[in-house]
Design a protein around this motif. Structure first.
Motif: not given
Length: 319
Positions: A241-252
């Motif tokens: 079972e695999t899930r994905v998180t895209v952190l996006g612009h929170i990193q900026r």
């Protein structure tokens, strides 16, 4: 050197405000007038330029983003756009320029330098992708943001016995993924600088599962692939079972770390020192914890290289 202009360009990075503050106050300390150029090179073309005082940069050292704002300018790339920028610099009698930003911004500083305006580049980008420099402004803050997210996701991954793919920024440079992956204990780190071996990623996941490991973290730099597609591929291949998180612009975003504030302050002040000393077409940076001024063209002619020792270590520790 009677008047200096400062601008921020390209993607924002935590610590840009600390660099602006250092440039402005260092110049005023030396009795040089300071002018803030708003909205990057486009603002320079449009003449969005205002005189700055000591109080103009008060209470900004701890703030993320950039108080001068930022914008990408297709017009500045053109001959006509650069000529308009030169006219604005002449109109405001600006003798030198400090440009804070990534590689595109540094190229802009070089273009103005080649047209006769003394210009110094200050590297600020969360990608940490400038050659010959240990660390750029914003990298440390973004790294800590990613690590905090990894730690929280690992709690959920452990509770539900899942595999997680975490997509981080880095189209052409994998420093953010590599450092975060090593600090966060990721099982696999996938970066643009290294040939991607999907079979090796699957093998590591299966090997861990066989010895009783119930969860895994995979760090994926955005330049290698799209997180959700990669997650589906992992699940299809392993049945885990695999899930994905895209952190996006929170990193900026976010308040810059102490390390970024100190780095930005040192580099911003050094840029002013260089202009006062008559230097031109240089980029300031730290190398082995020493302040260096390198020729912009020389830096841009080289490719940023990943830390091979660190990459190898990440492989050894994630067996």
């Amino acid at each position: 050197m009677k008047r200096i202009g400062v601008l921020t360009s390209g993607g924002d990075a935590p610590g840009m405000n600390a660099a602006i503050r250092a440039v402005v106050r260092k110049a005023i300390f030396h009795e040089i007038e300071m002018y803030g150029i708003y909205y990057g090179f486009q603002g320079l073309i449009d003449g969005t330029i205002k005189k700055m005082e000591v109080g103009s940069v008060g209470d900004i050292i701890h703030r993320g983003g950039t108080s001068l704002y930022s914008a990408r300018s297709e017009e500045f790339i053109t001959e006509a756009g650069q000529q308009r920028a030169m006219e604005q610099l002449k109109k405001h009698e600006i003798d030198g320029l400090v440009v804070i930003g990534g590689d595109g911004s540094i190229k802009g500083a070089r273009a103005l330098s080649q047209r006769g305006v003394p210009s110094i580049g200050v590297p600020a980008t969360i990608d940490n992708d400038i050659a010959g420099i240990d660390q750029t402004i914003g990298f440390d803050t973004a790294l800590n943001t990613v690590i905090e997210a990894i730690d929280k996701i690992r709690d959920t991954a452990t509770s539900h016995e899942r595999t997680y793919v975490i997509e981080v920024m880095g189209r052409d440079a994998g420093d953010l993924a590599l450092y975060a992956g090593l600090a966060g204990g990721a099982e696999s780190i996938i970066i643009p600088e290294k040939k991607h071996d999907f079979a090796d990623v699957v093998m590591r996941l299966k090997r861990g599962h066989e010895r009783g490991k119930k969860h895994s973290i995979i760090i994926l730099a955005e330049g290698v692939g799209e997180g959700f597609q990669y997650g589906r591929k992992i699940q299809e291949e392993t049945t885990f079972e695999t899930r994905v998180t895209v952190l996006g612009h929170i990193q900026r975003g976010g308040s810059p770390t102490a390390a970024d504030r100190v780095l930005a302050s040192r580099l911003g002040a050094k840029a002013v020192d260089l202009l006062i000393a008559g230097e031109d077409g240089k980029i300031v940076g730290l190398k082995n914890n020493e302040l260096l001024a390198q020729d912009i063209s020389d830096v841009l002619s080289r490719n940023h290289e990943i830390n091979e020792e660190m990459y190898g270590l990440s492989k050894e520790l994630s067996i």
